[in-house]
Design a protein around this motif. Structure first.
Motif, short mmCIF file in Angstrom:
data_model
loop_
_atom_site.label_atom_id
_atom_site.label_comp_id
_atom_site.label_asym_id
_atom_site.label_seq_id
_atom_site.Cartn_x
_atom_site.Cartn_y
_atom_site.Cartn_z
N LEU A 50 0.83 -1.21 0.00
CA LEU A 50 0.00 0.00 0.00
C LEU A 50 0.86 1.26 0.00
CD1 LEU A 50 -2.81 -0.79 2.61
CD2 LEU A 50 -2.77 -1.24 0.15
N THR A 51 0.41 2.27 -0.72
CA THR A 51 1.01 3.60 -0.58
C THR A 51 0.50 4.19 0.74
OG1 THR A 51 -0.86 4.73 -1.60
CG2 THR A 51 0.91 3.96 -3.10
N ASP A 52 1.12 5.31 1.17
CA ASP A 52 0.64 5.96 2.40
C ASP A 52 -0.83 6.34 2.28
OD1 ASP A 52 3.05 5.73 3.65
OD2 ASP A 52 3.70 7.78 3.22
N GLU A 80 2.63 12.78 4.11
CA GLU A 80 1.23 12.40 4.32
C GLU A 80 0.91 12.58 5.81
OE1 GLU A 80 -2.03 11.78 2.62
OE2 GLU A 80 -0.56 10.82 1.31
N ALA A 81 -0.04 13.44 6.13
CA ALA A 81 -0.39 13.67 7.53
C ALA A 81 -0.92 12.36 8.14
CB ALA A 81 -1.48 14.75 7.62
N ASP A 82 -0.65 12.16 9.41
CA ASP A 82 -1.13 10.99 10.16
C ASP A 82 -0.45 9.68 9.78
OD1 ASP A 82 -2.86 12.69 11.52
OD2 ASP A 82 -4.48 12.38 10.08
N VAL A 83 0.67 9.77 9.04
CA VAL A 83 1.49 8.58 8.82
C VAL A 83 2.81 8.82 9.55
CG1 VAL A 83 2.70 7.11 7.16
CG2 VAL A 83 0.47 8.09 6.58
N TYR A 84 3.17 7.85 10.41
CA TYR A 84 4.37 7.99 11.23
C TYR A 84 5.40 6.97 10.75
CZ TYR A 84 7.31 7.57 15.41
OH TYR A 84 8.37 7.50 16.28
N HIS A 272 5.89 2.16 8.03
CA HIS A 272 4.95 3.29 8.06
C HIS A 272 3.72 2.90 8.87
CE1 HIS A 272 6.62 5.93 4.57
NE2 HIS A 272 7.53 5.60 5.47
N ARG A 273 3.41 3.73 9.85
CA ARG A 273 2.37 3.37 10.81
C ARG A 273 1.19 4.32 10.74
NH1 ARG A 273 3.51 4.05 17.10
NH2 ARG A 273 2.64 6.08 16.65
#
Ligand SMILES: [Fe+2]
Length: 293
Positions: A50-52, A80-84, A272-273
């Motif tokens: 998956l992409t972000d 991307e906001a909200d991806v850590y 990526h979380r």
């Protein structure tokens, strides 16, 4: 024929989700994943790549988006906001202790005064050549399989969770400045050792942030916490995921502990979380300071 099939990994934990990428975003898939999440604890989507943006879209299908690391280095990965980005790479993460703390069994968010995050989703972007596997342990199975007399003995115990306890295995000595920063981002919380969920099921709230048992002498309480952690981590209740690039994993943060097998900070490992916010406060939890007033 159903578009999604979930295959159990072990009787008490783990499921492999067989679904095509085009069917991933269907309502039917989201419903099946939500239902399987508590039962299986951890669900693996092999090589989903998956992409972000896709990972966020799938998170949004499963529940309400959460973000517990807005200010942490590595947040908003790839813009991307909200991806850590979970990484020890110094270019991305100049305060690696938060990630080093994940070498130890833990539940996310136990030192924040809000409902525990419901679920966490990780996509493997780059693997470490050595280490970096993620392990999950079912805190539902751990509780449910305890001998009855032990269930009775721990039924009303309360546990104090604090960020210092989680950092103790990471640092020999933390500076005052570091301590102040961590304390500023967390809350010392008192949780019941046994969480009775709204569903009626019970799980243990344990892990590296669990510092002591209230009203129990420190060595006795810590010994109990260590033994319960060892019990929960036994192979029958736990699963180690050997990542392949592009794998996506989602786990029930309210019914599992997790940890990562150590890896080299120069390995480039990068996960990526995304996080799904909790919707159920732990019955009987409160900040320690509210008891001391
Ligand atoms: Fe974590």
């Amino acid at each position: 024929m159903s578009k999604v099939r979930i295959e159990a990994i072990k009787p008490n934990i783990g499921g492999i989700v067989h679904v095509s990428k085009e069917d991933l975003f269907d309502d039917e898939t989201a419903a099946a994943v939500r239902e399987a999440l508590e039962d299986r604890g951890v669900l693996v989507f092999p090589r989903m790549n998956l992409t972000d943006a896709e990972q966020l879209a799938f998170s949004d299908k499963i529940g309400k988006r959460g973000n517990y690391n807005k200010k942490a280095p590595g947040s908003n990965a790839g813009g991307e906001a909200d991806v850590y980005a979970v990484t020890l790479d110094k270019q991305v993460n100049n305060h690696p202790e938060y990630v080093l703390g994940t070498f130890f069994w833990h539940i996310d968010g136990v030192t924040i005064d809000q409902p525990l995050p419901k679920a966490t989703m990780l996509t493997a972007r780059k693997l470490a050549p050595v280490g970096g596997q993620t392990e999950f342990a079912s805190t539902y199975a751990a509780y449910e399989h305890l001998p009855e007399e032990e269930k009775k003995a721990i039924a009303s115990l309360k546990v104090i969770h604090k960020v210092e306890a989680a950092l103790r295995p990471v640092f020999d000595e933390a500076t005052e400045e570091d301590l102040a920063r961590w304390r500023g981002q967390s809350e010392t919380m008192v949780h019941p050792l046994v969480w009775t969920h709204k569903s009626g099921r019970k799980s243990l709230i344990i892990g590296t942030q669990a510092d002591s048992v209230a009203d129990v002498p420190v060595p006795h309480g810590r010994s109990l916490l260590v033994r319960l952690q060892e019990w929960a981590a036994q192979p029958e209740f736990s699963y180690r995921h050997y990542w392949q690039e592009g794998d996506m994993v989602i786990w029930d943060n309210c019914g599992c502990m997790h940890r990562v097998i150590p890896y080299d900070e120069n390995s480039g490992r990068r996960m990526h979380r995304t996080t799904i916010a909790g919707d159920e406060r732990v019955a009987g939890s409160c900040p320690l300071k509210s008891l001391q007033r």
